[in-house]
Design a protein around this motif. Sequence first.
Motif, mmCIF file in Angstrom:
data_model
loop_
_atom_site.group_PDB
_atom_site.id
_atom_site.type_symbol
_atom_site.label_atom_id
_atom_site.label_comp_id
_atom_site.label_asym_id
_atom_site.label_seq_id
_atom_site.Cartn_x
_atom_site.Cartn_y
_atom_site.Cartn_z
ATOM 1 N N ASP A 75 -0.659 15.082 -28.331
ATOM 2 C CA ASP A 75 -1.862 14.991 -27.635
ATOM 3 C C ASP A 75 -1.779 14.743 -26.245
ATOM 4 O OD1 ASP A 75 -1.437 12.422 -29.091
ATOM 5 O OD2 ASP A 75 -2.962 11.755 -27.881
ATOM 6 N N ASP A 76 -0.467 14.524 -25.685
ATOM 7 C CA ASP A 76 -0.222 14.578 -24.323
ATOM 8 C C ASP A 76 0.060 15.821 -23.719
ATOM 9 O OD1 ASP A 76 2.023 14.836 -25.560
ATOM 10 O OD2 ASP A 76 3.247 13.329 -24.295
ATOM 11 N N GLU A 77 0.097 16.723 -24.610
ATOM 12 C CA GLU A 77 0.389 18.209 -24.123
ATOM 13 C C GLU A 77 -0.586 19.201 -24.500
ATOM 14 O OE1 GLU A 77 3.679 21.600 -25.676
ATOM 15 O OE2 GLU A 77 4.291 19.512 -25.803
ATOM 16 N N ILE A 78 -1.030 19.192 -25.985
ATOM 17 C CA ILE A 78 -1.957 20.161 -26.373
ATOM 18 C C ILE A 78 -3.053 19.482 -26.867
ATOM 19 C CG2 ILE A 78 -0.182 21.777 -26.556
ATOM 20 C CD1 ILE A 78 -0.189 21.068 -29.799
ATOM 21 N N GLY A 79 -4.158 20.263 -27.309
ATOM 22 C CA GLY A 79 -5.357 19.928 -28.081
ATOM 23 C C GLY A 79 -6.650 19.241 -27.215
ATOM 24 N N ASN A 80 -6.190 19.465 -25.927
ATOM 25 C CA ASN A 80 -7.462 19.095 -25.179
ATOM 26 C C ASN A 80 -7.470 19.636 -23.735
ATOM 27 O OD1 ASN A 80 -5.724 17.154 -23.371
ATOM 28 N ND2 ASN A 80 -5.661 16.066 -25.227
ATOM 29 N N LEU A 81 -8.422 19.315 -22.951
ATOM 30 C CA LEU A 81 -8.158 20.103 -21.443
ATOM 31 C C LEU A 81 -7.954 18.825 -20.691
ATOM 32 C CD1 LEU A 81 -10.932 22.679 -21.978
ATOM 33 C CD2 LEU A 81 -8.520 22.844 -22.374
ATOM 34 N N ASN A 82 -7.277 18.027 -21.038
ATOM 35 C CA ASN A 82 -6.994 16.862 -19.831
ATOM 36 C C ASN A 82 -6.234 17.085 -18.801
ATOM 37 O OD1 ASN A 82 -8.896 15.071 -21.435
ATOM 38 N ND2 ASN A 82 -6.975 14.010 -22.499
ATOM 39 N N PRO A 83 -6.318 16.464 -17.518
ATOM 40 C CA PRO A 83 -5.377 16.839 -16.284
ATOM 41 C C PRO A 83 -3.966 16.537 -16.867
ATOM 42 C CG PRO A 83 -7.352 15.719 -15.875
ATOM 43 C CD PRO A 83 -7.471 15.588 -17.111
ATOM 44 N N ASP A 84 -3.010 17.447 -16.412
ATOM 45 C CA ASP A 84 -1.645 17.276 -16.818
ATOM 46 C C ASP A 84 -1.091 17.530 -17.996
ATOM 47 O OD1 ASP A 84 0.748 16.907 -15.505
ATOM 48 O OD2 ASP A 84 1.018 14.865 -16.416
ATOM 49 N N THR A 85 -2.058 18.318 -18.851
ATOM 50 C CA THR A 85 -1.831 18.785 -20.249
ATOM 51 C C THR A 85 -1.404 20.353 -19.948
ATOM 52 O OG1 THR A 85 -4.136 19.080 -20.829
ATOM 53 C CG2 THR A 85 -3.064 17.386 -21.705
ATOM 54 N N VAL A 86 -0.845 20.981 -20.922
ATOM 55 C CA VAL A 86 -0.438 22.246 -20.687
ATOM 56 C C VAL A 86 -1.600 23.200 -20.595
ATOM 57 C CG1 VAL A 86 1.209 24.046 -21.550
ATOM 58 C CG2 VAL A 86 1.921 21.741 -21.714
ATOM 59 N N ALA A 87 -1.524 24.141 -19.954
ATOM 60 C CA ALA A 87 -2.815 25.016 -19.693
ATOM 61 C C ALA A 87 -2.820 25.967 -20.757
ATOM 62 C CB ALA A 87 -2.933 25.735 -18.423
ATOM 63 N N ASP A 88 -3.191 25.571 -22.282
ATOM 64 C CA ASP A 88 -3.238 26.293 -23.441
ATOM 65 C C ASP A 88 -4.712 26.466 -23.921
ATOM 66 O OD1 ASP A 88 -0.504 26.729 -23.642
ATOM 67 O OD2 ASP A 88 -0.397 25.423 -25.601
ATOM 68 N N PHE A 89 -5.499 27.416 -23.360
ATOM 69 C CA PHE A 89 -7.051 27.342 -23.655
ATOM 70 C C PHE A 89 -7.132 28.723 -24.191
ATOM 71 C CE2 PHE A 89 -6.265 28.160 -19.106
ATOM 72 C CZ PHE A 89 -7.111 29.047 -18.917
ATOM 73 N N ILE A 90 -8.858 28.805 -24.448
ATOM 74 C CA ILE A 90 -9.123 30.206 -24.884
ATOM 75 C C ILE A 90 -10.441 30.160 -24.245
ATOM 76 C CG2 ILE A 90 -7.720 30.405 -26.921
ATOM 77 C CD1 ILE A 90 -10.313 29.518 -28.508
ATOM 78 N N ILE A 91 -10.567 31.713 -24.081
ATOM 79 C CA ILE A 91 -12.058 32.105 -23.533
ATOM 80 C C ILE A 91 -12.782 32.537 -24.837
ATOM 81 C CG2 ILE A 91 -13.545 33.362 -21.869
ATOM 82 C CD1 ILE A 91 -11.812 31.283 -20.570
ATOM 83 N N VAL A 92 -13.996 31.922 -25.074
ATOM 84 C CA VAL A 92 -14.977 32.620 -26.320
ATOM 85 C C VAL A 92 -16.244 33.081 -25.854
ATOM 86 C CG1 VAL A 92 -15.851 31.599 -28.539
ATOM 87 C CG2 VAL A 92 -13.732 30.851 -27.630
ATOM 88 N N THR A 93 -16.363 34.235 -26.168
ATOM 89 C CA THR A 93 -17.590 35.056 -25.997
ATOM 90 C C THR A 93 -18.361 34.918 -27.287
ATOM 91 O OG1 THR A 93 -16.435 37.114 -26.308
ATOM 92 C CG2 THR A 93 -16.701 36.185 -23.899
ATOM 93 N N PRO A 94 -19.466 34.108 -27.420
ATOM 94 C CA PRO A 94 -19.861 33.944 -28.826
ATOM 95 C C PRO A 94 -20.957 35.091 -28.882
ATOM 96 C CG PRO A 94 -20.090 31.856 -27.315
ATOM 97 C CD PRO A 94 -19.513 32.982 -26.813
#
Length: 438
Positions: free
Chosen positions: A366-385
């Motif tokens: 969780d220091d790398e993935i799973g959230n959008l916290n500062p200094d984590t890796v920029a792994d994210f998705i854009i969802v258009t419901p």
Amino acid sequence: MQLFRANIAHFPTPNTASSTFAEDIAIIHDGGLVIEGKKIIATGSFSSMREQYPNAVLHDHKDSWILPGLIDSHLHYPQTESIASFGEQLLSWLENYTFPTEKQFASVEHAQKIAKVFLQQLLKNGTTTGFVFSSVHQGCCNALFSAASEIDMAIVAGKVCMDRNCPADLQDCPDTAQKDSAVLIEKWHNTGRNRYAITPRFAPTSSEAQLAALGELATQYKDVFVQTHLSENVDEIAWVKSLFPKASGYLDVYDKYNLVRPRAVFGHGIHLSSDEWQRLGEADATLAFCPTSNLFLGSGLFDLQTARANNVHVALATDVGAGTSFSMLKTYGDAYKVSQLRHAPIDPIEGFYLMTQGAAVAHKLDDEIGNLNPDTVADFIIVTPRYDELMELRIKPNAEFDDVFFALSILGDDRAIAETWISGQCCYNKKETHYAMA
């Protein structure tokens, strides 16, 4: 530096026994996510992020949602092409579909081809991290890690180890299982974003000598993962009892060889004794809840309430190819149905947790993935419901996140995933049908 405008949902901190998932989730309407290079810099309201980072390149997704990249905690990439094969339960499924398909992975060219298709399916469905079973072939595992490295994707994977009760051309032996796994660990574990998982397929296909050899490896490499299967099917459990008559239960087979520990991920865990539940909690191990395959193979209904009562980490997983979809959204949809049959429906906010921060916490990532916290890796998705007329009808423009997520999990599919970003790079764009992997 880049600034993304959208609604935002994530869990900044792990859930604790004293809090509810609704209390832990952070939801920012008209939010801003700032990234630079491979890392997340900040999240907050769009207006405040725009003021703080006026020169950032703007990506405006005002009516969409930004979520952490989804984590699939148990799946089989060699089974990509056998998904949705008709009508078997676990043991006959292995014999009739899994083993014939995996024989093809003796060819490195075939492994490279399927690895590319497999990763594309993950990207298309918003999955940015996978816990993946390879085949028994070293080249199969190399092909997956190589393909993931091209896009700097976080993959935890391992060569399957089997030395009995499987076709002769899919067998290794205790010595080669240990040596081949060690070579792969040295080559790939903590190289870039790759991590290795020691991977006996399941107890019936490993002799005690092989499990002992893999246990030695686990003791030597204390931060590698362990992944295998546990108590999926009642016939399987009876078979394990006959093969290991001195063990007190299925979990004890692995425990005897130091394979029950933190960062050990056991697929299924449907038919567990009270002692096994307690031991999993004590060991800080994880169960991968695979509802689509459990329903498809008729294996049974996972007991999330008992997992909670024993403080056992649970993470959601597709279990492709017995699982019937690469979509983690659909996976929660089936988890909800399983929990309904147990008269304890899983709230959508908890379902979201089990494929993001909850999975990351379970895996010590969780220091790398799973959230959008500062200094984590920029792994994210854009969802258009609201991607078609039905979804526009069902999901109101100002719907709260729990309703959006639930509707997508029951009705939605990969069309909801507009973009998938990994390590600060757009690796999938639905509009352009673009994958980072050529």
